[in-house]
Design a protein around this motif. Structure first.
Motif, PDB file in Angstrom:
ATOM      1  N   LEU A   9       0.851  -1.511   0.163  1.00  0.00           N
ATOM      2  CA  LEU A   9       0.549   0.002  -0.018  1.00  0.00           C
ATOM      3  C   LEU A   9       1.362   1.580   0.216  1.00  0.00           C
ATOM      4  CD1 LEU A   9      -2.559  -1.134   2.239  1.00  0.00           C
ATOM      5  CD2 LEU A   9      -2.836  -1.219   0.104  1.00  0.00           C
ATOM      6  N   ILE A  10       0.762   1.660  -1.017  1.00  0.00           N
ATOM      7  CA  ILE A  10       1.625   3.646  -0.930  1.00  0.00           C
ATOM      8  C   ILE A  10       1.266   4.694  -0.608  1.00  0.00           C
ATOM      9  CG2 ILE A  10       3.256   4.792  -2.532  1.00  0.00           C
ATOM     10  CD1 ILE A  10       3.977   1.805  -4.111  1.00  0.00           C
ATOM     11  N   TYR A  11       0.816   4.928  -0.098  1.00  0.00           N
ATOM     12  CA  TYR A  11       0.734   6.684   0.672  1.00  0.00           C
ATOM     13  C   TYR A  11       1.667   7.833  -0.311  1.00  0.00           C
ATOM     14  CZ  TYR A  11      -2.142   4.671   3.827  1.00  0.00           C
ATOM     15  OH  TYR A  11      -2.886   3.641   4.456  1.00  0.00           O
ATOM     16  N   GLY A  12       0.475   8.870  -0.939  1.00  0.00           N
ATOM     17  CA  GLY A  12       1.417   9.767  -1.373  1.00  0.00           C
ATOM     18  C   GLY A  12       0.985  10.224  -3.242  1.00  0.00           C
ATOM     19  N   ASN A  15      -5.149   9.448  -7.523  1.00  0.00           N
ATOM     20  CA  ASN A  15      -5.949   8.621  -8.557  1.00  0.00           C
ATOM     21  C   ASN A  15      -4.992   8.366  -9.604  1.00  0.00           C
ATOM     22  OD1 ASN A  15      -7.211   7.334  -5.710  1.00  0.00           O
ATOM     23  ND2 ASN A  15      -8.538   9.211  -6.527  1.00  0.00           N
ATOM     24  N   ASP A  16      -4.965   9.821 -10.392  1.00  0.00           N
ATOM     25  CA  ASP A  16      -4.209   9.522 -11.392  1.00  0.00           C
ATOM     26  C   ASP A  16      -2.461   9.450 -11.551  1.00  0.00           C
ATOM     27  OD1 ASP A  16      -3.269  11.758 -10.845  1.00  0.00           O
ATOM     28  OD2 ASP A  16      -4.052  13.114 -11.715  1.00  0.00           O
TER      29      ASP A  16
END
Length: 72
Positions: A9-12, A15-16
């Motif tokens: 899971l990657i935060y930062g 959505n594009d």
């Protein structure tokens, strides 16, 4: 995710797929951990979280391990 081969899971990342980054100095890793534990099933007792940076932007990466059932 946790009941299969696992993943990251990657935060930062928006959505594009553009990197928007995370303010690492203000990031509350306990809050990220709690969100993952509340939304990923089965329950994940130990999460590995780390910072990924290019020097300008930072991301929070969560390593979700593979399920013990499916890793046999």
């Amino acid at each position: 995710m946790a009941d299969t081969r696992g993943g990251l899971l990657i935060y930062g990342v928006a959505n594009d797929h553009t990197v928007i980054g995370v303010d690492w100095e203000k990031a509350d890793l306990r809050q990220y951990s709690q969100w993952v534990r509340n939304h990923v099933h089965p329950y994940l007792p130990d999460l590995v979280m780390f910072r990924l940076t290019d020097g300008a932007e930072s991301l929070v990466v969560v390593d979700v391990p593979a399920s013990e059932i499916n890793s046999r």
